[in-house]
Motif scaffolding. Structure first.
Motif, PDB file in Angstrom:
ATOM      1  N   SER A 136       0.794  -1.227   0.000  1.00  0.00           N
ATOM      2  CA  SER A 136       0.000   0.000   0.000  1.00  0.00           C
ATOM      3  C   SER A 136       0.832   1.284   0.000  1.00  0.00           C
ATOM      4  O   SER A 136       0.510   2.229  -0.737  1.00  0.00           O
ATOM      5  CB  SER A 136      -0.982   0.006   1.180  1.00  0.00           C
ATOM      6  OG  SER A 136      -0.309  -0.166   2.419  1.00  0.00           O
ATOM      7  N   LEU A 137       1.886   1.350   0.785  1.00  0.00           N
ATOM      8  CA  LEU A 137       2.683   2.578   0.807  1.00  0.00           C
ATOM      9  C   LEU A 137       3.462   2.760  -0.488  1.00  0.00           C
ATOM     10  O   LEU A 137       3.629   3.888  -0.972  1.00  0.00           O
ATOM     11  CB  LEU A 137       3.624   2.580   2.010  1.00  0.00           C
ATOM     12  CG  LEU A 137       2.937   2.728   3.376  1.00  0.00           C
ATOM     13  CD1 LEU A 137       3.935   2.541   4.507  1.00  0.00           C
ATOM     14  CD2 LEU A 137       2.239   4.084   3.493  1.00  0.00           C
ATOM     15  N   ALA A 138       3.936   1.660  -1.061  1.00  0.00           N
ATOM     16  CA  ALA A 138       4.622   1.739  -2.350  1.00  0.00           C
ATOM     17  C   ALA A 138       3.640   2.063  -3.469  1.00  0.00           C
ATOM     18  O   ALA A 138       3.948   2.831  -4.387  1.00  0.00           O
ATOM     19  CB  ALA A 138       5.349   0.427  -2.638  1.00  0.00           C
ATOM     20  N   ILE A 139       2.438   1.479  -3.411  1.00  0.00           N
ATOM     21  CA  ILE A 139       1.402   1.804  -4.385  1.00  0.00           C
ATOM     22  C   ILE A 139       1.046   3.291  -4.300  1.00  0.00           C
ATOM     23  O   ILE A 139       0.855   3.957  -5.314  1.00  0.00           O
ATOM     24  CB  ILE A 139       0.147   0.944  -4.144  1.00  0.00           C
ATOM     25  CG1 ILE A 139       0.425  -0.516  -4.494  1.00  0.00           C
ATOM     26  CG2 ILE A 139      -1.034   1.457  -4.961  1.00  0.00           C
ATOM     27  CD1 ILE A 139      -0.690  -1.463  -4.103  1.00  0.00           C
ATOM     28  N   ALA A 140       0.949   3.795  -3.070  1.00  0.00           N
ATOM     29  CA  ALA A 140       0.616   5.211  -2.881  1.00  0.00           C
ATOM     30  C   ALA A 140       1.644   6.114  -3.547  1.00  0.00           C
ATOM     31  O   ALA A 140       1.288   7.132  -4.161  1.00  0.00           O
ATOM     32  CB  ALA A 140       0.516   5.524  -1.391  1.00  0.00           C
ATOM     33  N   GLU A 141       2.913   5.764  -3.437  1.00  0.00           N
ATOM     34  CA  GLU A 141       3.957   6.551  -4.107  1.00  0.00           C
ATOM     35  C   GLU A 141       3.747   6.540  -5.618  1.00  0.00           C
ATOM     36  O   GLU A 141       3.850   7.578  -6.281  1.00  0.00           O
ATOM     37  CB  GLU A 141       5.335   5.976  -3.778  1.00  0.00           C
ATOM     38  CG  GLU A 141       5.743   6.110  -2.318  1.00  0.00           C
ATOM     39  CD  GLU A 141       7.062   5.425  -2.016  1.00  0.00           C
ATOM     40  OE1 GLU A 141       7.699   5.775  -1.019  1.00  0.00           O
ATOM     41  OE2 GLU A 141       7.457   4.514  -2.791  1.00  0.00           O
ATOM     42  N   MET A 142       3.435   5.355  -6.156  1.00  0.00           N
ATOM     43  CA  MET A 142       3.244   5.237  -7.599  1.00  0.00           C
ATOM     44  C   MET A 142       2.022   6.023  -8.065  1.00  0.00           C
ATOM     45  O   MET A 142       2.076   6.730  -9.082  1.00  0.00           O
ATOM     46  CB  MET A 142       3.082   3.764  -7.974  1.00  0.00           C
ATOM     47  CG  MET A 142       2.878   3.523  -9.454  1.00  0.00           C
ATOM     48  SD  MET A 142       2.375   1.824  -9.826  1.00  0.00           S
ATOM     49  CE  MET A 142       0.736   1.813  -9.101  1.00  0.00           C
ATOM     50  N   ILE A 143       0.910   5.903  -7.330  1.00  0.00           N
ATOM     51  CA  ILE A 143      -0.298   6.629  -7.718  1.00  0.00           C
ATOM     52  C   ILE A 143      -0.073   8.130  -7.617  1.00  0.00           C
ATOM     53  O   ILE A 143      -0.496   8.904  -8.487  1.00  0.00           O
ATOM     54  CB  ILE A 143      -1.498   6.197  -6.861  1.00  0.00           C
ATOM     55  CG1 ILE A 143      -1.832   4.724  -7.111  1.00  0.00           C
ATOM     56  CG2 ILE A 143      -2.719   7.063  -7.160  1.00  0.00           C
ATOM     57  CD1 ILE A 143      -2.919   4.171  -6.206  1.00  0.00           C
ATOM     58  N   ALA A 144       0.602   8.576  -6.555  1.00  0.00           N
ATOM     59  CA  ALA A 144       0.888  10.000  -6.398  1.00  0.00           C
ATOM     60  C   ALA A 144       1.752  10.514  -7.551  1.00  0.00           C
ATOM     61  O   ALA A 144       1.528  11.626  -8.065  1.00  0.00           O
ATOM     62  CB  ALA A 144       1.561  10.261  -5.059  1.00  0.00           C
ATOM     63  N   ASP A 145       2.713   9.703  -7.985  1.00  0.00           N
ATOM     64  CA  ASP A 145       3.518  10.079  -9.157  1.00  0.00           C
ATOM     65  C   ASP A 145       2.631  10.220 -10.387  1.00  0.00           C
ATOM     66  O   ASP A 145       2.797  11.150 -11.189  1.00  0.00           O
ATOM     67  CB  ASP A 145       4.597   9.025  -9.425  1.00  0.00           C
ATOM     68  CG  ASP A 145       5.708   9.018  -8.390  1.00  0.00           C
ATOM     69  OD1 ASP A 145       5.811  10.006  -7.619  1.00  0.00           O
ATOM     70  OD2 ASP A 145       6.457   8.020  -8.341  1.00  0.00           O
ATOM     71  N   GLU A 146       1.684   9.282 -10.547  1.00  0.00           N
ATOM     72  CA  GLU A 146       0.781   9.318 -11.697  1.00  0.00           C
ATOM     73  C   GLU A 146      -0.110  10.555 -11.644  1.00  0.00           C
ATOM     74  O   GLU A 146      -0.347  11.214 -12.665  1.00  0.00           O
ATOM     75  CB  GLU A 146      -0.067   8.043 -11.717  1.00  0.00           C
ATOM     76  CG  GLU A 146      -0.948   7.878 -12.930  1.00  0.00           C
ATOM     77  CD  GLU A 146      -0.189   7.477 -14.179  1.00  0.00           C
ATOM     78  OE1 GLU A 146      -0.770   7.598 -15.280  1.00  0.00           O
ATOM     79  OE2 GLU A 146       0.984   7.057 -14.062  1.00  0.00           O
TER      80      GLU A 146
END
Length: 447
Positions: free
Chosen positions: A430-440
């Motif tokens: 979840s925290l790594a996904i959050a970084e990716m989504i925030a980048d997107e």
């Protein structure tokens, strides 16, 4: 006090659990925000937390249809912190899981959230499973899974005295945690950073508007209206949806394609009776069979001291249907009429019938579990809880195993981003996904 086990070491921390966030009601809403995030599961909560930390001067609102946060997939899962063994080397899933596990452990340490690094054995019980187990080891090593090793039958017994097998992968970095507690802590971080959480706000429309909100002097700074089924409206500059079981329907209302479609699969667990907890120390998993779409039954200790066995995997007749007889006509019709599900079922008809049979006759499921722990008997187990997995399927019946982002059409598309699929293990990652989504989000929107 609760003792947190971290590998061979442990430390005592206060057992303070984050407040059960319920947010504000629609009557307390302000009308305008920079970013509205729809969906307060663990992915939505982690992402809105990441966004507000990156952009503390912007206003954020989190909209959730339930009375409380993280009550569906985030609150109905096995509680495992996965290490990243199973996923294709170099894939996004593999990278996010490995990084996510590290971030999850660090976050739990920082916030004082109890967890146990109890490890996992992936156990081969037949000779024909050995090549698949060795291939899985090579995959785990390529994914940089920490401390992974191969053990023989003696090594299995040293780690799990009641487990029988001929060879296993030992993953001591695998752990367990209460993911809902983690998700609620993400929500608390978001609120403490100045974010707004609104519950009982079921979004049914996302669209562009032609005039500014009433009473606003800023004209069309907030051109997107997010409306709920009670007639409430939030205006914003941008919208991000993390809808889980409803991610396809949320994307549809802003004009996106219906595919990939979300099809709900229910997993029913058994519970080991307390007097038999000694049979299981850590996670015990089977060697996955590539012929079948799901992993298979396993043994999972829980933070509350219980031990879950399972799950099976059967079509749910309701997207949030945790009971055998839960039924929703629209959900049922949507699933059965989808060509992708029809193709998946036809390819796996024998497997599917077996899963349904084991769901009804738990003795059949216990028989499979006895391959790993022969001392287990039918009298040692009870029917337990269930979870529902939001499985994304394409029209050819393939499980969509990677992330899918989608925008609306026309003017809406430049201001709306849908997370159409955040595949398992989304909690661990979840925290790594959050970084990716925030980048997107930052790449698409002018925040």
């Amino acid at each position: 006090m609760i003792r947190i086990l971290s590998g061979a070491s442990s430390r005592a921390v206060g057992a303070a659990q984050p407040k059960l966030l319920k947010g504000i009601t629609s009557r307390q809403l302000h009308s305008t925000y920079d970013v509205a995030v729809v969906g307060a599961g663990i992915v939505g909560l982690a992402t809105v937390r990441e966004l507000i930390q990156r952009h503390p001067t912007l206003s954020f609102i989190l909209l959730e249809k339930e009375k409380e946060l993280a009550v569906h997939q985030s609150g109905h899962n096995s509680g495992v912190i996965h290490s990243g063994i199973y996923y294709t080397p170099g894939s996004l899933k593999a990278r996010l899981c490995v990084r996510g596990a590290t971030l999850a452990y660090e976050y739990c340490e920082k916030k004082g959230i109890p967890y146990k690094r109890c490890g996992k054995l992936i156990v081969a019980v037949e000779q024909e499973e050995i090549p698949r187990l060795k291939a899985l080891y090579e995959r785990g090593m390529k994914n940089n899974v920490r401390d992974l090793s191969v053990v023989d039958a003696k090594g299995i017994r040293e780690r799990e005295p009641y487990c029988r097998g001929i060879m296993a992968l030992d993953s001591p970095y695998t752990g367990i945690v209460d993911w809902r507690m983690v998700a609620l802590r993400y929500g608390k971080d978001f609120e403490e950073a100045g974010g707004t959480v609104v519950t009982e706000y079921e979004v049914n429309d996302i669209s562009m508007v032609k005039e500014g909100p009433a009473g606003s002097t800023e004209g069309m700074k907030y051109p997107i209206a997010v409306r709920d089924n009670k007639g409430n409206e939030v205006r914003c500059r941008y919208v991000l949806t993390c809808g889980g079981l409803y991610s396809d329907r949320l994307s549809q209302i802003s004009g996106c394609s219906r595919e990939p479609r979300i099809v709900p699969f229910r997993g029913d667990y058994l519970i080991l009776k307390p007097e038999k907890h000694y049979l299981v120390k850590g996670n015990i998993y089977p060697v996955p069979d590539p012929r079948f779409p799901f992993l298979g039954v396993h043994f999972t200790p829980r933070m509350d001291g219980s031990v879950w066995l399972g799950p099976n995997a059967v079509l749910a007749f309701k997207r949030e249907g945790y009971k055998v007889y839960d039924f929703n006509p629209r959900d049922f019709a949507d699933a059965l009429s989808f060509r992708g599900l029809q193709k998946l079922v036809m390819r796996n008809i024998t497997y599917g019938v077996g899963e349904m049979y084991r769901g009804v006759f738990i003795g059949a499921q216990v028989k499979i579990l006895q391959k790993y722990i022969p001392e287990l008997s039918l009298s040692d187990v009870l029917r337990g809880p269930a979870g529902v997995r939001a499985q994304a399927l394409d029209r050819d019946g393939n499980l969509v195993d990677d992330f899918v982002f989608d925008g609306g059409v026309g003017d809406v598309g430049s201001r709306v981003l849908h997370v159409r699929n955040a595949p398992s293990p989304a909690a661990t990652s979840s925290l790594a996904i959050a970084e990716m989504i925030a980048d997107e989000v930052e790449s698409r929107f002018s925040l």
